[in-house]
Design a protein around this motif. Structure first.
Motif, short mmCIF file in Angstrom:
data_model
loop_
_atom_site.label_atom_id
_atom_site.label_comp_id
_atom_site.label_asym_id
_atom_site.label_seq_id
_atom_site.Cartn_x
_atom_site.Cartn_y
_atom_site.Cartn_z
N SER A 319 -28.92 16.10 -42.71
CA SER A 319 -28.40 16.99 -41.65
C SER A 319 -26.92 17.27 -41.86
CB SER A 319 -28.62 16.36 -40.28
OG SER A 319 -29.99 16.20 -40.06
N PHE A 320 -26.19 16.27 -42.34
CA PHE A 320 -24.77 16.45 -42.60
C PHE A 320 -24.55 17.50 -43.69
CE2 PHE A 320 -20.39 15.65 -42.85
CZ PHE A 320 -20.01 15.37 -44.14
N VAL A 321 -25.31 17.38 -44.77
CA VAL A 321 -25.19 18.37 -45.86
C VAL A 321 -25.61 19.75 -45.35
CG1 VAL A 321 -25.98 19.01 -48.17
CG2 VAL A 321 -25.58 16.61 -47.62
N GLY A 322 -26.65 19.78 -44.54
CA GLY A 322 -27.10 21.05 -43.96
C GLY A 322 -26.02 21.72 -43.13
N LEU A 325 -23.47 23.15 -45.42
CA LEU A 325 -23.98 24.40 -46.03
C LEU A 325 -23.91 25.54 -45.03
CD1 LEU A 325 -27.05 23.04 -48.04
CD2 LEU A 325 -25.07 24.22 -49.01
N ALA A 326 -24.20 25.24 -43.75
CA ALA A 326 -24.12 26.28 -42.71
C ALA A 326 -22.70 26.83 -42.62
CB ALA A 326 -24.56 25.72 -41.36
N ALA A 331 -28.37 29.18 -44.99
CA ALA A 331 -29.37 28.74 -44.01
C ALA A 331 -30.47 27.96 -44.71
CB ALA A 331 -29.96 29.95 -43.31
N VAL A 332 -30.51 26.66 -44.41
CA VAL A 332 -31.60 25.80 -44.88
C VAL A 332 -32.06 24.99 -43.67
CG1 VAL A 332 -30.80 25.62 -47.27
CG2 VAL A 332 -30.02 23.94 -45.57
N ARG A 333 -33.17 24.29 -43.82
CA ARG A 333 -33.58 23.40 -42.73
C ARG A 333 -33.43 21.96 -43.21
NH1 ARG A 333 -39.19 23.11 -39.16
NH2 ARG A 333 -38.55 21.29 -37.97
N VAL A 377 -19.71 22.33 -51.52
CA VAL A 377 -19.93 21.35 -50.44
C VAL A 377 -19.82 19.93 -51.01
CG1 VAL A 377 -21.80 20.36 -49.03
CG2 VAL A 377 -21.26 22.80 -48.88
N LEU A 378 -20.42 19.72 -52.17
CA LEU A 378 -20.38 18.39 -52.78
C LEU A 378 -18.96 17.96 -53.10
CD1 LEU A 378 -23.48 18.31 -55.18
CD2 LEU A 378 -23.26 17.51 -52.85
#
Lengths: 381, 69
Positions: A319-322, A325-326, A331-333, A377-378
Motif C-alpha cells: 500500500s505504501f508503494v501504491g 505511485l499514485a 493507478a494500480v491496486r 519511487v524506489l
C-alpha cells in the motif's frame, strides 16, 4: 495518468459507450411497462443488448439476465441453484483463487445450513487442478463454482475441462468470468457451463453498475429478489420465464445501453488486443524482475495468464508503494484484492501485493513510463 | 387487411418474435395485450396484417405463441 487498474474497471470508456448512456438518459423510459413509442424504443435498446451478448456468449437472448455487477450475478446464480435443490445440505466445490463474490455467498449458505463446501488447492499445472476437483467429489456434490482467472494473480484455470467433469456427473457448473469476459473467447457450450457470470464494466468496457448472468437453455433457478416484472402480474409468484424471473424492478437502461456498445467495442479485434496486452505484461514482468522485487507467478504465457501481474518491492509495504505511485500519477491496486485465499495460495497473505492490470487502451510507451516512475519511487523510499 | 394480434408472455419474448418476423421481411409492432386476452395480466402482443405468415415464421424459429385475437 498511467491507468493500470483495468481489473477493477476499464478506463477510459469508449466514446460510443458514453454516447449511448447519455442518449438513454435523455430519451429512455421504463422498459417492458408501456407500449408507446418511447417505451418501444427503450425495449428495442435492451433487447438488442441481449442479442449482442447472446451472440457473443452462445446463449439465447432471453437467457441473458442483466445485473448490477458480477457479484450480483454470482449471488443470483449460486443461491438460485442451492435453493432449488430439494436435498440439503448440498456439497459445493470451489477453488483457492476465488474472489469474495464467490466465497462469501457460499459461506453464508453454509452458515444457514444449506450447504457444505470444499476449497481445492489449484495446482501449478491444469492436470493437478483437475485432479484436485476429482478427489474432492462427494456423493452429494451438486455444484462447482470457479473463476476463469484469478483477479489478484491472473492465473487462467481449466474451466472447460472442469465443466466437462461436472456435466458428466450431473453437477451444476458456474463460471466467474469477471477477468476474462471481453478478453477470451467464452461460450456456454465451450465452457460446458450452466451459468456464466460477468461484469459489464471490465473487459466488456461497459458502464459500472452493469453485469450479466447468462443461463444455459432450459435452466430455471430459485429467486432471491422478487417484485414487479411487467409481466404475469396476477401471479404472486415470480414468472417462470427468463429474464423476467430474475430482473424484478426497473432495470438499468442507461447502463445496458452503454453495455451494448461496450460489447460491440470489446468484440472487435478481441484476440489481437489480448495478445498485445500479453506482450506488454511480459515486458513489465521482465523489467520489474530486474528491480528488487518479488513476482509470484511464472513468466506470463498466452492463455495461461491474463494481462495482470502481482508483485511487491522487497521489504516495502504494497500500500505504501501504491501511494507513492499514485503521487507519480500511476493507478494500480494494492492489498488483497477481495481474494484473500489467493494470497494464502501464493504466500502473500501477510503483505498483499501491488497489482498491474492492462487493457487494450494501454501502450508500450505507458509501460516504459511506468517502469521509469517505479524506479523513481524506489529511489525515494 | 385484417389486423391480428399474436400474444406472448413477456416483453422479451415479444421482442424476440418481432426480430424473427422483421428478418422474415414483415413489418410488425409490439402492443400491450388487452387484459381480457391476457391470462395472467400484463403480457405483450405483436400486431400484424398477416398472422398466418407470421405464425409460420415463428414456428420455424421454434417460438411459441400463447394465443391470438
Amino acid at each position: 495518468m498511467i491507468y493500470f487498474d483495468n481489473a477493477a474497471t476499464t478506463y477510459p470508456k469508449p466514446e460510443s459507450v458514453i454516447a449511448a448512456v447519455n442518449n438513454a438518459m435523455k430519451m429512455g423510459v421504463n422498459v417492458g411497462r408501456g407500449s408507446y413509442n418511447l417505451a418501444a424504443a427503450s425495449g428495442d435498446t435492451v433487447f438488442s443488448a441481449r442479442e449482442e451478448a447472446a451472440r457473443q456468449f452462445g446463449a439465447e437472448p432471453e437467457n441473458i439476465v442483466f445485473t448490477k455487477n458480477c457479484t450480483e450475478a454470482l449471488n443470483l446464480a449460486i443461491k438460485g441453484i442451492v435453493l432449488k435443490e430439494k436435498r440439503k445440505p448440498i456439497h459445493i466445490i470451489t477453488t483457492d483463487l476465488e474472489h469474495n463474490s464467490v466465497l462469501r455467498p457460499i459461506e453464508k449458505l453454509k452458515m444457514q445450513g444449506l450447504c457444505e463446501y470444499s476449497v481445492i488447492k489449484t495446482g501449478e499445472s491444469n492436470e493437478q487442478t483437475i485432479n484436485s476437483f476429482f478427489s474432492s467429489l462427494r456423493r452429494n456434490t451438486r455444484l462447482i463454482v470457479m473463476t476463469n482467472a484469478s483477479n489478484a494473480f491472473g492465473t487462467v484455470l481449466p474451466v472447460a475441462k472442469v465443466g466437462k467433469l461436472a456435466k458428466e456427473r450431473g453437477i451444476y457448473f458456474i463460471v466467474d468470468c469477471a477477468q476474462t469476459a471481453g478478453n477470451l473467447p467464452i461460450t456456454i457450450e465451450k465452457y460446458n457451463a450452466d451459468i456464466l457470470c460477468m461484469p459489464g464494466h471490465k473487459g466488456l468496457f461497459g458502464p459500472m453498475g452493469t453485469g450479466m448472468m447468462i443461463l444455459r437453455k432450459g435452466l430455471l433457478l430459485e429467486t432471491i429478489l422478487e417484485g414487479g416484472t411487467g409481466s404475469y402480474s396476477s401471479l404472486l409468484t415470480p414468472p417462470e420465464i427468463s429474464p423476467d424471473r430474475y430482473e424484478a424492478g426497473t432495470i438499468n437502461l442507461p447502463g445496458i445501453a452503454g453495455l451494448r456498445e461496450g460489447l460491440k467495442f470489446s468484440y472487435k479485434n478481441r484476440e489481437a488486443a489480448y495478445l498485445k496486452e500479453m506482450e506488454l505484461i511480459r515486458f513489465l514482468y521482465k523489467e520489474i524482475s530486474l528491480l528488487p522485487s518479488e513476482i509470484y507467478t511464472p513468466f506470463p504465457e498466452n492463455y495461461r495468464q491474463m494481462p495482470l501481474l502481482s508483485f511487491n518491492i522487497k521489504g516495502k509495504d504494497s500500500s505504501f508503494v501504491g501511494e507513492m505511485l499514485a503521487e507519480e500519477n500511476v493507478a494500480v491496486r494494492t492489498g488483497f484484492h477481495c481474494a484473500y485465499l489467493s494470497h494464502k495460495h501464493f504466500g502473500t497473505a501477510g503483505i498483499g501485493t501491488i497489482r498491474i492490470s492492462l487493457s487494450r487502451n494501454n501502450t508500450k510507451k505507458e509501460a516504459e513510463e511506468f517502469i521509469y516512475r517505479l524506479k523513481k519511487v524506489l529511489n525515494k523510499i | 387487411m385484417v389486423m391480428r394480434h399474436l400474444i406472448f408472455g413477456s416483453a422479451t419474448s415479444a421482442q424476440k418474435a418481432k426480430k424473427v418476423l422483421e428478418r422474415g421481411g414483415m413489418t410488425v409492432s409490439i402492443v400491450k395485450t388487452p387484459e381480457k386476452y391476457s391470462r395472467h395480466s400484463c403480457s405483450y402482443s405483436i400486431r400484424t396484417t398477416d398472422s398466418d405468415f407470421a405464425l409460420m415464421l415463428l414456428k420455424k424459429a421454434g417460438i411459441t405463441v400463447k394465443g391470438k385475437y
